[in-house]
Every structure is written in C-alpha cells, then in structure tokens.
Scaffold this motif. Structure first.
Motif, short mmCIF file in Angstrom:
data_model
loop_
_atom_site.label_atom_id
_atom_site.label_comp_id
_atom_site.label_asym_id
_atom_site.label_seq_id
_atom_site.Cartn_x
_atom_site.Cartn_y
_atom_site.Cartn_z
N THR A 1 0.80 -1.22 -0.08
CA THR A 1 0.00 -0.12 -0.01
C THR A 1 0.80 1.33 -0.04
OG1 THR A 1 -1.52 -1.21 1.39
CG2 THR A 1 -2.00 1.24 1.08
N ILE B 1 -3.01 4.97 1.97
CA ILE B 1 -3.13 4.85 3.44
C ILE B 1 -3.77 6.35 3.86
CG2 ILE B 1 -2.03 4.72 5.73
CD1 ILE B 1 0.00 3.16 4.39
N GLU B 2 -3.39 7.32 3.45
CA GLU B 2 -3.93 8.55 3.85
C GLU B 2 -5.34 8.87 3.26
OE1 GLU B 2 -2.81 11.14 6.02
OE2 GLU B 2 -1.16 9.65 5.98
N LYS C 1 -7.55 6.63 5.58
CA LYS C 1 -7.81 7.51 6.92
C LYS C 1 -8.94 8.58 6.64
CE LYS C 1 -3.43 7.46 8.84
NZ LYS C 1 -2.23 8.11 9.06
#
Length: 84
Positions: free
Chosen positions: A69, A74-75, A78
């Motif tokens: 990833t 990832i951001e 989130k």
C-alpha cells in the motif's frame, strides 16, 4: 537446600518414569523403574518412541500475500474513515 529423589514405588530404585492411568473417571499415578514399568511401556509400544508432533493448522485459500500500500492510499483510507 532440599533435594528430592523420586524412586520406584515397588523396589525403591532409580531412575523412574511416572505413569498415569485413568479408568472409569478415576486417575492414579505411579513411579516405576524400567523393570517394573515394562508392562506399561509394552502396552503403548506401537512403533512410536515419542509422541507424534502436532500437524500444522489448515488455512483457507492459498498462501497469504502481503498487500503493498502506498502512503497516498493509506491517507485516503484514513480520510474515508473520518467522513460520516
């Protein structure tokens, strides 16, 4: 210092093995030397000296492959979790 020696329940010889027998829900244990423990050893001598090692647990599907990833992904994950 206290040292304890376990001896045969029949002849008081050493070394011994502890045998544990269960019958009709009752459990008894006895410490026997090689000579007096021979009937128990022969009873369980089925070609295996030691217990067989446990088998590996089965898993579903193929081998697990780690997912790569990026930081951007990832951001984004989130931010998506923060949105109501």
């Amino acid at each position: 210092m206290k040292i304890e020696h376990v001896v045969c329940d029949v002849c008081h010889d050493m070394p011994v093995k502890t045998y544990r027998v269960t019958h009709a829900g009752r459990v008894r244990s006895t410490d026997l030397c090689e000579e007096h423990g021979k009937p128990f050893a022969e009873l369980f001598n089925d070609g295996y000296e030691e217990a067989r090692p446990p088998r590996a647990a089965r898993t579903r599907g193929g081998p697990r492959v780690p997912r790569v990833t990026t930081m951007e992904e990832i951001e984004k994950l989130k931010q998506d979790r923060r949105k109501p």
